[in-house]
Design a protein around this motif. Structure first.
Motif, PDB file in Angstrom:
ATOM      1  N   ALA A  76       0.825  -1.206   0.000  1.00  0.00           N
ATOM      2  CA  ALA A  76       0.000   0.000   0.000  1.00  0.00           C
ATOM      3  C   ALA A  76       0.863   1.262   0.000  1.00  0.00           C
ATOM      4  CB  ALA A  76      -0.925  -0.003   1.216  1.00  0.00           C
ATOM      5  N   GLY A  77       1.917   1.284   0.827  1.00  0.00           N
ATOM      6  CA  GLY A  77       2.785   2.460   0.878  1.00  0.00           C
ATOM      7  C   GLY A  77       3.471   2.740  -0.444  1.00  0.00           C
ATOM      8  N   VAL A  78       4.044   1.697  -1.039  1.00  0.00           N
ATOM      9  CA  VAL A  78       4.768   1.878  -2.305  1.00  0.00           C
ATOM     10  C   VAL A  78       3.821   2.309  -3.408  1.00  0.00           C
ATOM     11  CG1 VAL A  78       6.084   0.691  -4.091  1.00  0.00           C
ATOM     12  CG2 VAL A  78       6.613   0.287  -1.690  1.00  0.00           C
ATOM     13  N   VAL A  79       2.664   1.645  -3.518  1.00  0.00           N
ATOM     14  CA  VAL A  79       1.736   1.948  -4.610  1.00  0.00           C
ATOM     15  C   VAL A  79       1.166   3.353  -4.480  1.00  0.00           C
ATOM     16  CG1 VAL A  79      -0.489   1.317  -5.626  1.00  0.00           C
ATOM     17  CG2 VAL A  79       1.169  -0.461  -5.083  1.00  0.00           C
ATOM     18  N   LEU A  80       0.730   3.733  -3.291  1.00  0.00           N
ATOM     19  CA  LEU A  80       0.116   5.055  -3.123  1.00  0.00           C
ATOM     20  C   LEU A  80       1.115   6.186  -3.336  1.00  0.00           C
ATOM     21  CD1 LEU A  80      -2.197   4.384  -0.035  1.00  0.00           C
ATOM     22  CD2 LEU A  80      -2.854   4.598  -2.433  1.00  0.00           C
ATOM     23  N   ILE A  81       2.302   6.047  -2.753  1.00  0.00           N
ATOM     24  CA  ILE A  81       3.309   7.109  -2.919  1.00  0.00           C
ATOM     25  C   ILE A  81       3.788   7.164  -4.368  1.00  0.00           C
ATOM     26  CG2 ILE A  81       5.589   7.916  -2.201  1.00  0.00           C
ATOM     27  CD1 ILE A  81       5.084   6.589   0.506  1.00  0.00           C
ATOM     28  N   SER A  82       3.997   6.019  -4.995  1.00  0.00           N
ATOM     29  CA  SER A  82       4.433   5.994  -6.392  1.00  0.00           C
ATOM     30  C   SER A  82       3.377   6.595  -7.312  1.00  0.00           C
ATOM     31  CB  SER A  82       4.739   4.558  -6.824  1.00  0.00           C
ATOM     32  OG  SER A  82       5.789   4.007  -6.080  1.00  0.00           O
ATOM     33  N   LEU A  83       2.102   6.322  -7.009  1.00  0.00           N
ATOM     34  CA  LEU A  83       1.026   6.903  -7.814  1.00  0.00           C
ATOM     35  C   LEU A  83       1.007   8.425  -7.703  1.00  0.00           C
ATOM     36  CD1 LEU A  83      -2.069   4.544  -7.388  1.00  0.00           C
ATOM     37  CD2 LEU A  83      -0.967   5.217  -9.522  1.00  0.00           C
ATOM     38  N   ALA A  84       1.130   8.934  -6.470  1.00  0.00           N
ATOM     39  CA  ALA A  84       1.111  10.383  -6.281  1.00  0.00           C
ATOM     40  C   ALA A  84       2.292  11.044  -6.986  1.00  0.00           C
ATOM     41  CB  ALA A  84       1.118  10.705  -4.789  1.00  0.00           C
ATOM     42  N   LEU A  85       3.490  10.501  -6.795  1.00  0.00           N
ATOM     43  CA  LEU A  85       4.674  11.072  -7.450  1.00  0.00           C
ATOM     44  C   LEU A  85       4.600  10.888  -8.967  1.00  0.00           C
ATOM     45  CD1 LEU A  85       7.504   9.923  -5.002  1.00  0.00           C
ATOM     46  CD2 LEU A  85       6.517  12.202  -5.228  1.00  0.00           C
ATOM     47  N   GLY A  86       4.145   9.706  -9.408  1.00  0.00           N
ATOM     48  CA  GLY A  86       4.035   9.463 -10.843  1.00  0.00           C
ATOM     49  C   GLY A  86       3.064  10.414 -11.510  1.00  0.00           C
ATOM     50  N   LEU A  87       1.950  10.709 -10.831  1.00  0.00           N
ATOM     51  CA  LEU A  87       0.983  11.661 -11.387  1.00  0.00           C
ATOM     52  C   LEU A  87       1.572  13.059 -11.471  1.00  0.00           C
ATOM     53  CD1 LEU A  87      -1.843  12.374 -12.359  1.00  0.00           C
ATOM     54  CD2 LEU A  87      -2.558  12.579  -9.957  1.00  0.00           C
ATOM     55  N   ALA A  88       2.281  13.488 -10.422  1.00  0.00           N
ATOM     56  CA  ALA A  88       2.894  14.819 -10.435  1.00  0.00           C
ATOM     57  C   ALA A  88       3.933  14.938 -11.554  1.00  0.00           C
ATOM     58  CB  ALA A  88       3.533  15.107  -9.080  1.00  0.00           C
ATOM     59  N   ILE A  89       4.761  13.913 -11.703  1.00  0.00           N
ATOM     60  CA  ILE A  89       5.789  13.945 -12.754  1.00  0.00           C
ATOM     61  C   ILE A  89       5.155  13.881 -14.134  1.00  0.00           C
ATOM     62  CG2 ILE A  89       7.793  12.733 -13.701  1.00  0.00           C
ATOM     63  CD1 ILE A  89       8.377  11.777 -10.828  1.00  0.00           C
ATOM     64  N   ALA A  90       4.108  13.064 -14.288  1.00  0.00           N
ATOM     65  CA  ALA A  90       3.427  12.964 -15.581  1.00  0.00           C
ATOM     66  C   ALA A  90       2.814  14.304 -15.981  1.00  0.00           C
ATOM     67  CB  ALA A  90       2.351  11.883 -15.519  1.00  0.00           C
ATOM     68  N   LEU A  91       2.241  15.026 -15.020  1.00  0.00           N
ATOM     69  CA  LEU A  91       1.679  16.342 -15.318  1.00  0.00           C
ATOM     70  C   LEU A  91       2.763  17.316 -15.767  1.00  0.00           C
ATOM     71  CD1 LEU A  91      -0.847  16.663 -12.347  1.00  0.00           C
ATOM     72  CD2 LEU A  91      -1.424  16.457 -14.785  1.00  0.00           C
ATOM     73  N   LEU A  92       3.947  17.221 -15.150  1.00  0.00           N
ATOM     74  CA  LEU A  92       5.045  18.101 -15.544  1.00  0.00           C
ATOM     75  C   LEU A  92       5.573  17.729 -16.936  1.00  0.00           C
ATOM     76  CD1 LEU A  92       7.021  18.327 -12.175  1.00  0.00           C
ATOM     77  CD2 LEU A  92       5.613  20.106 -13.226  1.00  0.00           C
ATOM     78  N   LEU A  93       5.718  16.430 -17.197  1.00  0.00           N
ATOM     79  CA  LEU A  93       6.271  15.995 -18.476  1.00  0.00           C
ATOM     80  C   LEU A  93       5.267  16.097 -19.615  1.00  0.00           C
ATOM     81  CD1 LEU A  93       8.377  12.864 -17.458  1.00  0.00           C
ATOM     82  CD2 LEU A  93       9.136  15.203 -17.846  1.00  0.00           C
ATOM     83  N   ASP A  94       3.996  16.323 -19.294  1.00  0.00           N
ATOM     84  CA  ASP A  94       2.996  16.502 -20.347  1.00  0.00           C
ATOM     85  C   ASP A  94       3.097  17.873 -21.001  1.00  0.00           C
ATOM     86  OD1 ASP A  94       0.715  15.476 -21.810  1.00  0.00           O
ATOM     87  OD2 ASP A  94      -0.504  16.904 -20.680  1.00  0.00           O
ATOM     88  N   ARG A  95       3.806  18.787 -20.338  1.00  0.00           N
ATOM     89  CA  ARG A  95       3.988  20.124 -20.900  1.00  0.00           C
ATOM     90  C   ARG A  95       5.150  20.123 -21.890  1.00  0.00           C
ATOM     91  NH1 ARG A  95       3.429  24.068 -15.571  1.00  0.00           N
ATOM     92  NH2 ARG A  95       1.348  23.326 -14.911  1.00  0.00           N
ATOM     93  N   LYS A  96       5.115  21.066 -22.800  1.00  0.00           N
ATOM     94  CA  LYS A  96       6.178  21.171 -23.801  1.00  0.00           C
ATOM     95  C   LYS A  96       7.309  22.047 -23.260  1.00  0.00           C
ATOM     96  CE  LYS A  96       3.212  20.561 -27.867  1.00  0.00           C
ATOM     97  NZ  LYS A  96       2.740  21.146 -29.139  1.00  0.00           N
ATOM     98  N   PHE A  97       8.519  21.532 -23.321  1.00  0.00           N
ATOM     99  CA  PHE A  97       9.694  22.307 -22.952  1.00  0.00           C
ATOM    100  C   PHE A  97      10.897  21.692 -23.652  1.00  0.00           C
ATOM    101  CE2 PHE A  97       9.011  19.066 -19.731  1.00  0.00           C
ATOM    102  CZ  PHE A  97      10.250  18.461 -19.621  1.00  0.00           C
ATOM    103  N   ARG A  98      11.965  22.442 -23.721  1.00  0.00           N
ATOM    104  CA  ARG A  98      13.157  21.976 -24.411  1.00  0.00           C
ATOM    105  C   ARG A  98      13.804  20.821 -23.636  1.00  0.00           C
ATOM    106  NH1 ARG A  98      17.583  26.344 -26.147  1.00  0.00           N
ATOM    107  NH2 ARG A  98      15.787  26.948 -27.458  1.00  0.00           N
ATOM    108  N   GLY A  99      14.134  19.779 -24.369  1.00  0.00           N
ATOM    109  CA  GLY A  99      14.755  18.605 -23.761  1.00  0.00           C
ATOM    110  C   GLY A  99      13.778  17.657 -23.090  1.00  0.00           C
TER     111      GLY A  99
END
Length: 293
Positions: A76-99
């Motif tokens: 439960a700890g690994v899945v929930l924390i990974s989901l929260a971090l994965g969602l935050a990173i996915a939202l950042l990487l969904d934006r267009k930026f150089r590199g």
């Protein structure tokens, strides 16, 4: 003729099918048979049929119950924390930026590392109280009198969770990023034109769209994390209250030499994994149905 054509197309797959059955189903069948036997290498003369006694011992053993609790907390700890971090990173990487392509590739790297190597990296390069990176950073920030905690001894379960989160967050991020990129952008743009704030768009449009992707990534992650053995064995060797079910099976089989009870515990883990996998497959099928509409 139609049946002959079907068999002609399937025939090349038969060797692979036979190999998979021989390597997976036959060992599981043997494990299932042994789980109903009283078989301990220390008492070879007492070997025989035990019925459901091994399963009763698994569910009544204090160590087994503790291993179940640790497995649930760890998963439960690994899945929930990974989901929260994965969602935050996915939202950042969904934006267009150089590199962006390079950053995405680098974010996937932890997931591609061999689990034992990743566990050794965290145990020695990061957690070690003498030369680990974490204590080195504390000295660099607070000076030579900075505290030098023993991260594994002080927080054994969290030490394993942190290492697993680092490795599984990219997996969650990949699935959620795929979900973000399948959004109907014209609807999102229309909402922006109508004056919706980024938070309103995320809460009312993005999050409902990602619901099935979140369920899928959480279930798939739980399937693998519940079977994790590498990190527990490498970082703590099952000590300090971190022995999960796979490690309990390892101890029962190799240390106690109780093949019947270890097999029974393995069958219980497999059944639990099948239940989780069934839920995951249902999420996948429902996801495909919505995509085909």
């Amino acid at each position: 003729m139609a049946k002959a054509g079907d068999w002609a197309r399937r025939a090349p797959l038969l060797p692979a099918l036979i190999f998979v059955i021989a390597m997976t189903q036959l060992p599981f069948l043997a494990t299932l048979v042994i789980s109903f036997m009283n078989w301990n290498a220390y008492y070879p003369e007492e070997r025989g049929f035990a019925g459901l006694d091994n399963f009763k011992r698994v569910f009544t053993d204090e160590n087994a119950r503790q291993a179940v609790i640790v497995t649930i907390l760890l998963t439960a700890g690994v899945v929930l924390i990974s989901l929260a971090l994965g969602l935050a990173i996915a939202l950042l990487l969904d934006r267009k930026f150089r590199g962006r392509g390079i950053v995405r590739t680098l974010m996937i790297v932890p997931f591609l590392i061999v689990p034992v190597a990743a566990a050794l990296l965290w145990k020695h390069a990061l957690y070690n109280p003498e030369y680990g990176l974490f204590n080195g950073l504390l000295k660099w920030i607070f000076g030579p009198d900075a505290p030098q905690p023993d991260w594994i001894t002080n927080n054994p379960l969290w030490a394993i969770i942190a290492a697993l989160v680092w490795q599984w967050t990219p997996f969650m991020m990949l699935i959620l990023l795929a979900g973000l990129q399948s959004r109907p952008l014209d609807v999102v743009e229309a909402a922006r034109i109508d004056g919706a704030s980024p938070w309103q768009i995320f809460r009312s449009m993005t999050l409902p769209h990602l619901r099935q992707y979140i369920e899928l990534s959480g279930l798939l992650g739980a399937i693998y994390v519940v079977q994790n053995f590498d990190h527990v064995f490498t970082i703590t060797s099952g000590g300090l209250g971190t022995a999960n079910l796979p490690y309990y099976i390892y101890q029962t089989f190799y240390t106690a030499q109780d093949y019947g009870r270890a097999s029974a515990a393995g069958v219980v883990v497999v059944i639990g994994t099948i239940i989780i996998a069934t839920l995951a497959l249902r999420s996948v099928f429902s996801l495909f149905k919505e995509e085909s509409r």
